[in-house]
Design an enzyme around this catalytic site. Structure first.
Site, PDB file in Angstrom:
ATOM      1  N   GLU A   9     -13.424 -11.432 -36.808  1.00 26.42           N
ATOM      2  CA  GLU A   9     -12.092 -11.711 -36.255  1.00 26.42           C
ATOM      3  C   GLU A   9     -11.099 -10.616 -36.634  1.00 26.42           C
ATOM      4  O   GLU A   9     -11.090 -10.168 -37.785  1.00 26.42           O
ATOM      5  CB  GLU A   9     -11.574 -13.062 -36.770  1.00 26.42           C
ATOM      6  CG  GLU A   9     -10.296 -13.490 -36.063  1.00 26.42           C
ATOM      7  CD  GLU A   9      -9.744 -14.822 -36.583  1.00 26.42           C
ATOM      8  OE1 GLU A   9      -9.135 -15.538 -35.789  1.00 26.42           O
ATOM      9  OE2 GLU A   9      -9.912 -15.119 -37.776  1.00 26.42           O
ATOM     10  N   GLU A  56     -10.012 -23.708 -43.578  1.00 31.88           N
ATOM     11  CA  GLU A  56     -11.168 -23.185 -42.837  1.00 31.88           C
ATOM     12  C   GLU A  56     -11.983 -24.315 -42.200  1.00 31.88           C
ATOM     13  O   GLU A  56     -12.534 -24.155 -41.102  1.00 31.88           O
ATOM     14  CB  GLU A  56     -12.062 -22.348 -43.764  1.00 31.88           C
ATOM     15  CG  GLU A  56     -11.363 -21.192 -44.463  1.00 31.88           C
ATOM     16  CD  GLU A  56     -10.537 -20.316 -43.544  1.00 31.88           C
ATOM     17  OE1 GLU A  56     -10.940 -20.093 -42.384  1.00 31.88           O
ATOM     18  OE2 GLU A  56      -9.466 -19.861 -43.974  1.00 31.88           O
ATOM     19  N   HIS A  83     -10.546 -25.532 -38.940  1.00 34.26           N
ATOM     20  CA  HIS A  83     -10.889 -24.630 -37.833  1.00 34.26           C
ATOM     21  C   HIS A  83     -12.219 -24.985 -37.164  1.00 34.26           C
ATOM     22  O   HIS A  83     -12.447 -24.606 -36.016  1.00 34.26           O
ATOM     23  CB  HIS A  83     -11.015 -23.194 -38.348  1.00 34.26           C
ATOM     24  CG  HIS A  83      -9.732 -22.439 -38.415  1.00 34.26           C
ATOM     25  ND1 HIS A  83      -8.874 -22.326 -37.349  1.00 34.26           N
ATOM     26  CD2 HIS A  83      -9.178 -21.714 -39.433  1.00 34.26           C
ATOM     27  CE1 HIS A  83      -7.838 -21.570 -37.700  1.00 34.26           C
ATOM     28  NE2 HIS A  83      -7.994 -21.187 -38.953  1.00 34.26           N
TER      29      HIS A  83
END
Length: 867
Positions: free
Chosen positions: A138, A308, A311
């Site tokens: 990313e 996280e 996500h």
């Protein structure tokens, strides 16, 4: 014919995206990292859907050597590369026919480098340097690992195979399907096919890793680390099990993969990365020794893990259409981590600290001209890294917090669940979430939120009182206090949240320039932005500030209210909307405050005053320190700085905070304790420093220390008892005040054998604490700029961080001019926004010092704090 590689988009016609003549359906990827040459060999077979007749295929590729490309054994006629666009174009003699499927096979070699794509991470074991290979895709670095259609909307499935030495561990997004021993003696590990996912979430790791496993959740959770550290993953594994179960229940959607791996990586440009099923972290953000780590580290690790994991649903299962929707990913995961933390650890009362943390980060950055809208148009790959900032994360999450309060948390979560179910495995735009929330709430969320997400900045709400009426008006708030008429056109729907003795009225909305409201309060108490849920600053008339200060003393304000009041007063003082002496008078009356979050905000805001005046006379700094010691003296005496097992989370935080600010301000008794504890610790008593006080004591030792102290702290950094201690020692190195020692410190920054590139900013944070440190750092950056630009390329957001840290400590016009002059001839690609923000900060501080330095000095003298 295929269209040009810069294709138009309906939402942003200038956006650079791949042509749409073909679409990826599936990748068969085989990779073999070669640790002797730091390269990797790869083969990828991409199954393509042909959307229109074409004889060429364009995909993303950069810093990869492509050896061959074939379709059905027919080699590409020509391969061309566009380095700027980061694309490779494959031309074929035969035309691919619309409606058909085909497979493009590419053989290639890449480099295991520089914390992007497929790269190497080094660590020490038994005095030797060892390596593992890991990924960070990313936002747009999958193209460095293998040629790919590297855009979030081009989802596909992946079958990944890794070839490695038999004794190394191979990991990827999915669980292992089969392992084969090759003739070479190496093993070949094939993983099960992934569900549909974006390229930026692909991950694979090869290295010598050990793990701890937690089976409290429906699927196995493993935390991996290099040998000897794996036991430090138990805390995070436990947090993950609780969090995954919590999110499954809240979203009413099962975690969609058969396992959840979390891996500690020694070299990592970000804090953590939400790769589907294989989440990577900096070691300090995953591994935790609960006995030796301080309370702040524990809270950070908890929130990062929760962020996280959020996500895995929001971002991975449902993904933004393009990077201008990044805020939705990051803002939501930030909000959700606080929400989960509050639910699972209610005694932490994290929503109280949210006001001084995420909300203030957002308001501080968004008060700069060089900020950007939450939903920011992104044209090119090199622009994306710059929006991984407090706007996307903190303002985004604050907006979601505001809307969840408006709709009600249960309604908000139900709307999110509906949104995830409707768009599962697909891509969305921001409006899709707003529509889901509108459907479930019956309110026009789209109209309200579009104004907040598509415009830069936020308002200052000015409050005037007139015979039982409140006259409120909104204008653009800028840190420099000089918004022009052109910059002040947007009228926000502001949820005023009027708090009186009768309670909180959340029905009042200011959606015009000015409005009048009746006040029926009988005891002359009111506060706008009750519990500080809104994204705005509030300015009162001078008499009301005094009354609100008294209301805080009388217990009429919640913790969030008190924090918000201090933060608003501090920000309004720094920007010239009120005098700094009004702010100082407000906080002077709160010496009996008992909440650590309020104390943190008070003392941090006084710290901002000191930072703005750092290049003024030393007398004013000394007087401000006397004020701090006087302000917190009684409370510090009553709570002390010794810890017991029975201390609550809040008690630990209060003791830690007051001790830290007291030592920094020159409190004699606290300073003496810090010096004795440090001496005892160096003398061999490892229990002499409580983990919650370690940062303060190391910083004080450096600030008052000499070459011998430098050697001691450097030795601790090189041979720490924990990751926490290592980072604390590294940060303290910037706190020395002798120029010759600071030259030693800056001399370490580009020595990657001593300070990892990912940690270069940590000593820099310490250097910003003093005038000599600020000047030393800036001088070093100028001297070493070419090397910095090379080792921290613009694709990594770390370069922007270094520019900000090395410049924003200045306060003078001539210093600002020096910074502008230096960068005038430089390529500012990848950090231009960070530089512009830094220049704004310097200007704001300079204005503040010019405007209020004399008044502050007079106030300090009249209150007995000057010599």
């Amino acid at each position: 014919m295929c269209r040009h590689s810069i294709a138009a988009s309906s939402s942003n016609p200038d956006r650079e995206v791949l042509p749409t003549n073909v679409k990826p359906l599936h990748y068969d990827l085989t990779l073999e990292p070669l640790f002797d040459t730091f390269r990797f060999d790869g083969t990828v077979e991409i199954t393509l859907q042909v959307n229109e007749n074409t004889d060429e295929i364009v995909l993303n590729s950069t810093e990869i050597d492509i050896h061959s490309a074939h379709i059905l054994d027919v080699e590409a006629d020509k391969i061309t590369f566009d380095e700027d666009a980061q694309t490779a174009t494959f031309k074929f003699k035969d035309t691919l026919v619309a409606g058909s499927q085909t497979t493009l096979k590419i053989v290639f070699t890449g480099e295991l480098n520089n914390m992007a794509g497929f790269y190497r991470s080094s660590y020490q074991e038994d005095g030797k340097t060892k390596y593992l290979a890991t990924t960070q895709m990313e936002p747009t670095d999958c193209r460095r690992a293998f040629p790919s259609f590297d855009e979030p909307a081009l989802k596909a499935t992946f079958s990944i195979t890794l070839i490695a030495d038999k004794d190394l561990v191979c990991l990827s997004n999915m669980d292992e399907k089969e392992t084969t021993i090759l003739e070479s003696g190496k093993k070949q590990v094939l993983f099960n096919k992934t569900p549909l996912m974006s390229t930026y979430l692909v991950a694979f790791i090869v290295g010598d890793l050990k793990y701890v496993e937690n089976n409290d959740f429906r699927v196995p959770i493993k935390v991996y680390a290099t040998p000897g550290s794996e036991h430090l993953g138990e805390y995070s594994a436990d947090i993950a099990a609780k969090t995954l179960a919590f999110f499954e229940k809240k979203f009413d959607i099962e975690y969609p993969l058969p396992k959840c791996d979390m891996v500690a990586i020694h070299d990592f440009s970000a804090g953590a990365m939400e790769n589907f099923g294989l989440i990577t972290y900096r070691t300090v953000d995953l591994l935790l020794d609960t006995k030796t780590s301080n309370i702040n580290t524990k809270q950070r690790v908890t929130e990062v893990v929760m962020h996280e994991l959020a996500h895995q649903w929001f971002g991975n299962l449902v993904t933004m259409d393009f990077w201008d929707g990044l805020w939705l990913n990051e803002g939501f995961a930030t909000w959700m981590s606080w929400y989960a933390c509050d639910s699972l650890y209610p005694d932490w009362k994290v929503w109280e600290s949210y006001v001084s943390d995420s909300l203030q980060h957002a308001l501080t950055l968004d008060a700069l001209r060089a900020s950007h809208p939450i939903e920011v148009p992104v044209k090119r790959a090199d622009e994306i890294n710059q929006i991984f900032d407090a706007i996307s994360y903190s303002k985004g999450s604050s907006l979601l917090k505001m809307i969840s309060r408006w709709l009600g948390e249960d309604v908000f979560i139900k709307g999110v669940s509906n949104y995830l179910k409707k768009h599962m495995w697909g891509n969305t735009q921001t409006s899709d979430l707003w529509e889901a929330l509108s459907d479930v709430s019956g309110k026009d969320v789209v109209k309200v939120m579009d104004i907040w997400t598509k415009n830069i900045g936020y308002p200052i709400v000015s409050v005037k009182e007139s015979e039982g009426k409140l006259i409120v008006s909104q204008n653009r708030f800028l840190a420099t206090g000089d918004a022009t008429a052109e910059e002040d056109k947007i009228l926000y729907p502001v949820f005023l949240g009027l708090k009186t003795s009768k309670g909180l009225d959340e029905s009042l909305v200011l959606d015009t320039r000015t409005k009048e409201f009746e006040t029926s309060t009988t005891d002359d108490f009111f506060k706008i932005n009750g519990d500080q849920a809104g994204i705005f600053r509030t300015a009162y008339e001078p008499a009301r500030w005094a009354k609100l200060g008294q209301a805080g003393v009388d217990g009429k304000l919640s913790v969030e209210d008190r924090v918000g009041l201090v933060a608003d007063a501090g920000a309004l003082a720094s920007s010239g909307y009120i005098s700094t002496t009004d702010f100082l008078n407000l906080v002077k009356s709160w010496s009996n405050e008992s909440n650590y979050v309020v104390w943190d905000e008070i003392l941090s805001r006084i710290g901002n005053v000191k930072a703005a005046l750092i290049f003024e006379s030393d007398d004013i700094r000394v007087a401000l320190n006397r004020f701090i010691v006087d302000l917190l003296g009684d409370k510090l005496k009553s709570v002390g700085w010794t810890f017991s097992d029975s201390d609550s989370f809040a008690e630990q935080q209060l003791k830690s905070s007051l001790f830290a600010f007291a030592v920094a301000a020159g409190h004699e008794e606290a300073g003496a304790f810090a010096e004795k504890s440090y001496a005892d610790y160096i003398g061999g008593n490892k229990d002499a420093i409580h983990p919650n006080l370690r940062t303060t004591i190391f910083n004080h030792a450096a600030k008052t220390g000499d070459e011998k102290t430098f050697d001691q702290l450097f030795k601790i950094y090189q041979n720490p008892s924990s990751v926490d201690e290592k980072i604390t020692a590294l940060r303290s190195l910037g706190r020395f005040t002798q120029p010759e020692i600071l030259d030693k410190v800056t001399g370490l920054l580009l020595n990657s054998d001593v300070v990892k590139q990912q940690d270069i900013y940590i000593p820099m944070q310490g250097l910003r604490a003093t005038r000599v440190g600020i000047e030393t750092l800036w001088s070093w950056v100028q001297t070493n700029w070419d090397t910095l630009f090379e080792v921290l390329p613009p694709g990594l957001s770390m370069l922007s961080t270094v520019v900000s840290l090395s410049t924003s400590g200045f306060t003078k016009k001539e210093q600002r001019a020096q910074v502008e002059e230096f960068f005038k001839s430089k390529n500012t690609k990848g950090y231009d926004q960070g530089l512009a923000q830094s220049l704004d900060v310097i200007k704001a501080k300079g204005n503040w010092a010019e405007r209020d330095a004399t008044k502050i000095s007079e106030w300090l003298a009249s209150n007995g704090y000057s010599k």
